[in-house]
Scaffold this active site. Structure first.
Site, PDB file in Angstrom:
ATOM      1  N   LYS A 120       0.850  -1.213   0.000  1.00 21.98           N
ATOM      2  CA  LYS A 120       0.000   0.000   0.000  1.00 21.98           C
ATOM      3  C   LYS A 120       0.873   1.246   0.000  1.00 21.98           C
ATOM      4  CE  LYS A 120       0.694   1.223   4.603  1.00 21.98           C
ATOM      5  NZ  LYS A 120       1.381   2.409   5.081  1.00 21.98           N
ATOM      6  N   PRO A 154       9.356  -4.457   0.138  1.00 22.23           N
ATOM      7  CA  PRO A 154      10.408  -4.118   1.097  1.00 22.23           C
ATOM      8  C   PRO A 154       9.862  -4.009   2.525  1.00 22.23           C
ATOM      9  CG  PRO A 154      10.564  -2.719  -0.835  1.00 22.23           C
ATOM     10  CD  PRO A 154       9.283  -3.498  -0.976  1.00 22.23           C
ATOM     11  N   ALA A 189       9.280  -0.284   5.569  1.00 26.89           N
ATOM     12  CA  ALA A 189       9.331   0.777   4.567  1.00 26.89           C
ATOM     13  C   ALA A 189       8.086   1.654   4.559  1.00 26.89           C
ATOM     14  CB  ALA A 189       9.515   0.153   3.190  1.00 26.89           C
ATOM     15  N   GLY A 190       7.046   1.291   5.346  1.00 27.84           N
ATOM     16  CA  GLY A 190       5.788   2.054   5.285  1.00 27.84           C
ATOM     17  C   GLY A 190       4.921   1.593   4.128  1.00 27.84           C
ATOM     18  N   LEU A 191       5.236   0.411   3.578  1.00 23.49           N
ATOM     19  CA  LEU A 191       4.475  -0.114   2.432  1.00 23.49           C
ATOM     20  C   LEU A 191       3.509  -1.214   2.853  1.00 23.49           C
ATOM     21  CD1 LEU A 191       7.424  -0.250  -0.138  1.00 23.49           C
ATOM     22  CD2 LEU A 191       5.679   1.523   0.109  1.00 23.49           C
ATOM     23  N   GLY A 192       3.439  -1.489   4.147  1.00 24.52           N
ATOM     24  CA  GLY A 192       2.441  -2.417   4.688  1.00 24.52           C
ATOM     25  C   GLY A 192       2.709  -3.889   4.404  1.00 24.52           C
ATOM     26  N   GLY A 193       3.939  -4.242   4.062  1.00 17.64           N
ATOM     27  CA  GLY A 193       4.234  -5.645   3.709  1.00 17.64           C
ATOM     28  C   GLY A 193       3.851  -6.639   4.799  1.00 17.64           C
ATOM     29  N   GLY A 194       4.281  -6.380   6.026  1.00 19.48           N
ATOM     30  CA  GLY A 194       3.989  -7.299   7.138  1.00 19.48           C
ATOM     31  C   GLY A 194       2.493  -7.378   7.411  1.00 19.48           C
ATOM     32  N   SER A 195       1.806  -6.234   7.327  1.00 17.01           N
ATOM     33  CA  SER A 195       0.359  -6.206   7.574  1.00 17.01           C
ATOM     34  C   SER A 195      -0.378  -6.958   6.474  1.00 17.01           C
ATOM     35  CB  SER A 195      -0.140  -4.759   7.592  1.00 17.01           C
ATOM     36  OG  SER A 195       0.528  -4.035   8.576  1.00 17.01           O
ATOM     37  N   ASP A 202      -2.816  -1.460  10.224  1.00 11.85           N
ATOM     38  CA  ASP A 202      -3.017  -1.511   8.769  1.00 11.85           C
ATOM     39  C   ASP A 202      -3.596  -2.834   8.284  1.00 11.85           C
ATOM     40  OD1 ASP A 202      -1.916   0.988   8.538  1.00 11.85           O
ATOM     41  OD2 ASP A 202       0.076   0.281   7.949  1.00 11.85           O
TER      42      ASP A 202
END
Ligand code: C5P
Length: 303
Positions: free
Chosen positions: A17, A112, A115-121, A154
Protein backbone atom coordinates in the site's frame (compact mmCIF):
# COMPACT_ATOMS: atom_id res chain seq x y z
CA UNK A 1 -5.53 -10.02 -2.67
CA UNK A 2 -5.71 -13.05 -4.93
CA UNK A 3 -6.60 -16.27 -3.08
CA UNK A 4 -6.48 -19.66 -4.86
CA UNK A 5 -7.43 -23.03 -3.36
CA UNK A 6 -5.16 -25.94 -4.28
CA UNK A 7 -5.59 -29.59 -3.24
CA UNK A 8 -4.11 -29.41 0.29
CA UNK A 9 -2.96 -25.80 0.28
CA UNK A 10 -3.99 -22.20 -0.37
CA UNK A 11 -1.95 -19.73 -2.46
CA UNK A 12 -2.27 -15.97 -1.88
CA UNK A 13 -0.73 -12.98 -3.68
CA UNK A 14 -1.13 -9.95 -1.40
CA UNK A 15 -0.31 -6.31 -2.32
CA UNK A 16 1.63 -3.35 -0.88
CA UNK A 17 0.00 0.00 0.00
CA UNK A 18 0.85 3.68 -0.26
CA UNK A 19 -0.63 6.42 1.92
CA UNK A 20 -1.63 9.26 -0.43
CA UNK A 21 -2.95 11.28 2.49
CA UNK A 22 -2.21 10.88 6.19
CA UNK A 23 -3.30 13.37 8.84
CA UNK A 24 -2.61 12.76 12.54
CA UNK A 25 -5.55 14.17 14.49
CA UNK A 26 -4.02 13.75 17.96
CA UNK A 27 -2.70 11.34 20.56
CA UNK A 28 -5.19 8.97 22.18
CA UNK A 29 -5.42 7.75 25.76
CA UNK A 30 -4.34 4.22 24.63
CA UNK A 31 -1.01 5.59 23.31
CA UNK A 32 -1.98 5.29 19.63
CA UNK A 33 -2.61 8.28 17.37
CA UNK A 34 -5.97 9.11 15.83
CA UNK A 35 -5.61 9.13 12.04
CA UNK A 36 -7.36 10.10 8.90
CA UNK A 37 -5.60 8.43 6.00
CA UNK A 38 -6.32 7.44 2.43
CA UNK A 39 -4.53 4.32 1.28
CA UNK A 40 -4.27 2.73 -2.15
CA UNK A 41 -3.04 -0.77 -2.82
CA UNK A 42 -0.39 -1.14 -5.51
CA UNK A 43 0.56 -4.04 -7.73
CA UNK A 44 3.64 -5.20 -5.86
CA UNK A 45 2.90 -8.52 -4.21
CA UNK A 46 4.20 -10.91 -1.58
CA UNK A 47 3.19 -14.53 -2.25
CA UNK A 48 2.30 -17.07 0.42
CA UNK A 49 1.50 -20.78 0.26
CA UNK A 50 -0.28 -22.31 3.26
CA UNK A 51 -0.06 -26.12 3.55
CA UNK A 52 -1.72 -28.22 6.29
CA UNK A 53 0.76 -29.57 8.84
CA UNK A 54 -0.11 -32.68 10.89
CA UNK A 55 2.01 -31.66 13.89
CA UNK A 56 -0.35 -28.80 14.84
CA UNK A 57 2.62 -26.38 14.70
CA UNK A 58 2.84 -23.10 12.81
CA UNK A 59 6.02 -23.07 10.69
CA UNK A 60 7.21 -20.16 8.54
CA UNK A 61 9.85 -20.20 5.81
CA UNK A 62 10.83 -16.92 4.10
CA UNK A 63 12.32 -16.56 0.63
CA UNK A 64 13.36 -13.53 -1.41
CA UNK A 65 11.31 -13.22 -4.57
CA UNK A 66 12.48 -9.68 -5.31
CA UNK A 67 13.80 -8.74 -8.69
CA UNK A 68 17.14 -6.99 -8.99
CA UNK A 69 15.22 -3.75 -8.37
CA UNK A 70 13.25 -4.60 -5.27
CA UNK A 71 16.35 -6.24 -3.80
CA UNK A 72 17.24 -9.83 -3.18
CA UNK A 73 17.66 -9.70 0.58
CA UNK A 74 14.05 -9.13 1.61
CA UNK A 75 13.78 -12.53 3.32
CA UNK A 76 16.75 -11.68 5.57
CA UNK A 77 15.06 -8.48 6.71
CA UNK A 78 11.88 -10.08 8.05
CA UNK A 79 11.72 -11.87 11.40
CA UNK A 80 11.22 -15.64 11.06
CA UNK A 81 9.86 -16.60 14.50
CA UNK A 82 6.95 -15.44 16.62
CA UNK A 83 7.88 -11.78 16.02
CA UNK A 84 6.66 -12.27 12.47
CA UNK A 85 3.08 -11.00 12.12
CA UNK A 86 2.28 -14.03 9.92
CA UNK A 87 3.04 -16.44 12.77
CA UNK A 88 1.15 -14.23 15.23
CA UNK A 89 -1.88 -14.16 12.88
CA UNK A 90 -1.91 -17.97 12.59
CA UNK A 91 -1.57 -18.42 16.36
CA UNK A 92 -4.28 -15.84 17.05
CA UNK A 93 -6.63 -17.74 14.73
CA UNK A 94 -5.79 -21.10 16.39
CA UNK A 95 -6.56 -19.57 19.78
CA UNK A 96 -9.69 -17.69 18.70
CA UNK A 97 -11.26 -20.66 16.86
CA UNK A 98 -9.85 -23.18 19.37
CA UNK A 99 -8.29 -25.36 16.64
CA UNK A 100 -5.32 -27.68 16.98
CA UNK A 101 -4.52 -27.72 13.25
CA UNK A 102 -1.08 -26.72 12.07
CA UNK A 103 0.29 -25.05 8.96
CA UNK A 104 3.52 -24.65 7.05
CA UNK A 105 3.72 -21.18 5.47
CA UNK A 106 6.10 -20.39 2.62
CA UNK A 107 6.42 -16.63 2.23
CA UNK A 108 8.06 -15.08 -0.86
CA UNK A 109 8.94 -11.45 -0.06
CA UNK A 110 8.89 -8.79 -2.75
CA UNK A 111 7.52 -5.89 -0.68
CA UNK A 112 10.41 -4.12 1.10
CA UNK A 113 10.22 -4.50 4.89
CA UNK A 114 10.15 -1.59 7.42
CA UNK A 115 9.33 0.78 4.57
CA UNK A 116 5.79 2.05 5.29
CA UNK A 117 4.48 -0.11 2.43
CA UNK A 118 2.44 -2.42 4.69
CA UNK A 119 4.23 -5.65 3.71
CA UNK A 120 3.99 -7.30 7.14
CA UNK A 121 0.36 -6.21 7.57
CA UNK A 122 -0.54 -7.48 4.11
CA UNK A 123 1.06 -10.87 4.88
CA UNK A 124 -0.88 -11.04 8.16
CA UNK A 125 -4.19 -10.27 6.39
CA UNK A 126 -3.38 -12.97 3.81
CA UNK A 127 -2.78 -15.42 6.66
CA UNK A 128 -6.17 -14.73 8.26
CA UNK A 129 -7.99 -15.07 4.92
CA UNK A 130 -6.12 -18.23 3.84
CA UNK A 131 -6.32 -20.12 7.15
CA UNK A 132 -10.03 -19.35 7.47
CA UNK A 133 -10.34 -21.39 4.24
CA UNK A 134 -7.66 -24.04 4.81
CA UNK A 135 -8.92 -24.86 8.31
CA UNK A 136 -12.60 -24.42 7.22
CA UNK A 137 -13.32 -22.08 10.15
CA UNK A 138 -16.09 -20.12 8.43
CA UNK A 139 -15.40 -16.98 10.45
CA UNK A 140 -17.33 -13.96 9.14
CA UNK A 141 -15.63 -10.99 7.48
CA UNK A 142 -16.46 -8.86 10.55
CA UNK A 143 -14.86 -11.40 12.89
CA UNK A 144 -11.71 -11.61 10.77
CA UNK A 145 -11.57 -7.81 10.69
CA UNK A 146 -11.68 -7.63 14.50
CA UNK A 147 -8.78 -10.11 14.70
CA UNK A 148 -6.92 -8.13 12.02
CA UNK A 149 -7.18 -4.92 14.09
CA UNK A 150 -5.63 -6.74 17.07
CA UNK A 151 -2.60 -7.63 14.94
CA UNK A 152 -1.87 -4.11 13.64
CA UNK A 153 -3.47 -0.87 12.53
CA UNK A 154 -3.02 -1.51 8.77
CA UNK A 155 -4.08 -5.18 8.69
CA UNK A 156 -7.87 -4.54 8.22
CA UNK A 157 -7.18 -2.47 5.07
CA UNK A 158 -5.61 -5.49 3.35
CA UNK A 159 -8.38 -7.79 4.51
CA UNK A 160 -10.96 -5.39 3.01
CA UNK A 161 -9.24 -6.11 -0.33
CA UNK A 162 -10.11 -2.79 -1.91
CA UNK A 163 -7.84 -0.74 -4.15
CA UNK A 164 -8.47 2.51 -2.21
CA UNK A 165 -9.98 3.33 1.19
CA UNK A 166 -10.32 5.98 3.87
CA UNK A 167 -8.97 4.61 7.11
CA UNK A 168 -9.82 6.23 10.42
CA UNK A 169 -9.42 5.50 14.13
CA UNK A 170 -5.89 4.20 14.51
CA UNK A 171 -6.18 3.13 10.87
CA UNK A 172 -8.49 0.15 11.34
CA UNK A 173 -11.89 1.68 10.41
CA UNK A 174 -12.13 1.19 6.66
CA UNK A 175 -14.45 2.80 4.11
CA UNK A 176 -13.60 1.87 0.50
CA UNK A 177 -13.52 4.68 -2.07
CA UNK A 178 -13.84 4.66 -5.85
CA UNK A 179 -11.00 5.23 -8.30
CA UNK A 180 -11.50 6.17 -11.96
CA UNK A 181 -8.01 5.51 -13.34
CA UNK A 182 -4.89 3.70 -12.26
CA UNK A 183 -2.01 5.79 -10.91
CA UNK A 184 1.68 5.25 -11.71
CA UNK A 185 4.33 5.58 -9.05
CA UNK A 186 8.08 5.38 -8.61
CA UNK A 187 8.78 4.04 -5.12
CA UNK A 188 12.18 4.31 -3.46
CA UNK A 189 13.21 2.70 -0.22
CA UNK A 190 16.41 4.02 1.34
CA UNK A 191 18.54 1.27 2.83
CA UNK A 192 17.89 2.41 6.42
CA UNK A 193 14.50 1.65 8.00
CA UNK A 194 12.66 3.55 10.74
CA UNK A 195 10.63 2.28 13.68
CA UNK A 196 6.95 3.19 13.27
CA UNK A 197 6.64 3.82 17.00
CA UNK A 198 9.67 6.19 16.95
CA UNK A 199 8.21 8.24 14.08
CA UNK A 200 4.86 8.59 15.86
CA UNK A 201 6.70 9.59 19.07
CA UNK A 202 8.53 12.34 17.17
CA UNK A 203 5.27 13.74 15.75
CA UNK A 204 4.18 17.07 17.23
CA UNK A 205 0.89 18.84 16.53
CA UNK A 206 1.68 21.37 13.82
CA UNK A 207 -0.19 23.07 11.06
CA UNK A 208 -2.92 20.95 9.56
CA UNK A 209 -3.02 20.04 5.88
CA UNK A 210 -4.94 22.62 3.81
CA UNK A 211 -6.70 19.64 2.17
CA UNK A 212 -8.41 16.66 3.67
CA UNK A 213 -8.87 13.02 2.77
CA UNK A 214 -12.25 13.85 1.18
CA UNK A 215 -10.55 16.18 -1.36
CA UNK A 216 -8.09 13.39 -2.15
CA UNK A 217 -10.95 10.90 -2.56
CA UNK A 218 -12.74 13.30 -4.97
CA UNK A 219 -9.61 13.54 -7.12
CA UNK A 220 -9.42 9.72 -7.31
CA UNK A 221 -13.11 9.38 -8.13
CA UNK A 222 -12.77 11.98 -10.88
CA UNK A 223 -9.54 10.42 -12.22
CA UNK A 224 -7.47 13.66 -12.01
CA UNK A 225 -3.86 12.68 -11.13
CA UNK A 226 -2.66 16.33 -11.09
CA UNK A 227 -5.30 17.14 -8.46
CA UNK A 228 -4.33 13.97 -6.57
CA UNK A 229 -0.73 15.21 -6.59
CA UNK A 230 -1.82 18.58 -5.18
CA UNK A 231 -3.62 16.81 -2.30
CA UNK A 232 -0.67 14.54 -1.32
CA UNK A 233 0.05 14.97 2.38
CA UNK A 234 1.69 13.06 5.22
CA UNK A 235 1.91 14.49 8.74
CA UNK A 236 4.67 11.93 9.47
CA UNK A 237 6.96 13.31 6.72
CA UNK A 238 8.44 15.99 9.05
CA UNK A 239 9.18 13.63 11.98
CA UNK A 240 10.60 10.98 9.61
CA UNK A 241 12.87 13.59 7.99
CA UNK A 242 13.95 14.74 11.44
CA UNK A 243 14.91 11.15 12.40
CA UNK A 244 16.48 10.07 9.10
CA UNK A 245 19.01 11.88 6.91
CA UNK A 246 18.23 9.35 4.18
CA UNK A 247 14.54 10.32 4.10
CA UNK A 248 15.59 14.00 3.89
CA UNK A 249 17.99 13.29 1.04
CA UNK A 250 15.42 11.21 -0.79
CA UNK A 251 12.81 14.00 -0.60
CA UNK A 252 15.42 16.37 -2.08
CA UNK A 253 16.17 13.91 -4.91
CA UNK A 254 12.46 13.54 -5.73
CA UNK A 255 12.00 17.33 -5.79
CA UNK A 256 14.52 17.49 -8.67
CA UNK A 257 12.47 14.98 -10.74
CA UNK A 258 9.54 15.91 -13.02
CA UNK A 259 7.01 13.97 -10.91
CA UNK A 260 3.50 15.35 -10.34
CA UNK A 261 4.14 15.14 -6.60
CA UNK A 262 6.04 13.07 -4.05
CA UNK A 263 5.54 11.98 -0.43
CA UNK A 264 6.61 9.61 2.32
CA UNK A 265 4.43 6.48 2.65
CA UNK A 266 3.12 5.77 6.17
CA UNK A 267 5.91 6.18 8.70
CA UNK A 268 8.56 5.56 5.99
CA UNK A 269 11.21 5.15 5.03
CA UNK A 270 9.92 4.56 1.49
CA UNK A 271 8.91 7.63 -0.55
CA UNK A 272 6.92 7.62 -3.74
CA UNK A 273 6.62 9.94 -6.72
CA UNK A 274 3.30 10.15 -8.56
CA UNK A 275 3.96 10.15 -12.33
CA UNK A 276 1.89 11.26 -15.31
CA UNK A 277 2.18 7.82 -16.96
CA UNK A 278 4.07 4.54 -16.77
CA UNK A 279 6.75 5.55 -19.31
CA UNK A 280 7.64 8.55 -17.18
CA UNK A 281 7.72 6.35 -14.04
CA UNK A 282 10.18 3.98 -15.76
CA UNK A 283 12.39 6.88 -16.90
CA UNK A 284 12.52 8.47 -13.44
CA UNK A 285 13.11 5.08 -11.80
CA UNK A 286 16.13 4.49 -13.98
CA UNK A 287 17.49 7.98 -13.19
CA UNK A 288 17.07 7.46 -9.43
CA UNK A 289 18.70 4.04 -9.70
CA UNK A 290 21.74 5.57 -11.35
CA UNK A 291 21.90 8.09 -8.48
CA UNK A 292 21.90 5.15 -6.05
CA UNK A 293 18.87 6.62 -4.26
CA UNK A 294 18.03 3.24 -2.67
CA UNK A 295 15.88 0.33 -3.75
CA UNK A 296 13.81 1.67 -6.65
CA UNK A 297 10.76 0.20 -8.35
CA UNK A 298 7.69 1.23 -10.29
CA UNK A 299 4.20 0.29 -9.18
CA UNK A 300 0.70 1.20 -10.25
CA UNK A 301 -2.59 1.09 -8.38
CA UNK A 302 -4.41 -2.18 -8.81
CA UNK A 303 -7.19 -2.18 -11.44
O1 C5P B 1 -0.54 -0.92 14.91
P1 C5P B 1 0.91 -1.12 14.63
O2 C5P B 1 1.47 -2.32 15.35
O3 C5P B 1 1.23 -1.13 13.19
O4 C5P B 1 1.66 0.14 15.23
C1 C5P B 1 3.04 0.17 15.52
C2 C5P B 1 3.30 1.32 16.46
O5 C5P B 1 3.07 2.57 15.79
C3 C5P B 1 2.38 1.36 17.66
O6 C5P B 1 2.90 0.60 18.72
C4 C5P B 1 2.34 2.84 18.00
O7 C5P B 1 3.48 3.20 18.74
C5 C5P B 1 2.44 3.52 16.64
N1 C5P B 1 1.13 3.87 16.09
C6 C5P B 1 0.45 4.98 16.61
N2 C5P B 1 -0.77 5.32 16.10
C7 C5P B 1 -1.31 4.63 15.08
C8 C5P B 1 -0.65 3.51 14.51
C9 C5P B 1 0.58 3.16 15.05
O8 C5P B 1 0.94 5.63 17.55
N3 C5P B 1 -2.49 5.02 14.58
Amino acid sequence: MLVRDRVHSVLVHTPAKLNLFLEVLGKRADGYHELETLMVSVALYDSLIFTEEDSGDVRLRCFSAGSRNTGSDQADRVPHGTENLVVRAAQLLQEHADVRRGVCIDLWKRIPAAAGLGGGSSDAAATLAALNRLWRLELSAAELCRLAARLGSDVPFFLADTNAAFCRGRGEEISPCETATSLNFVVVQPLAGLSTAAVYRAWTPAERSPNDAAAMADSLREGRPARTAACLYNALQAPAEQLSTEVRQLAAKFSRQPVLGHMLSGSGTACFGLCAHRRQALRIASRLRSQRAGRVFVARTRP
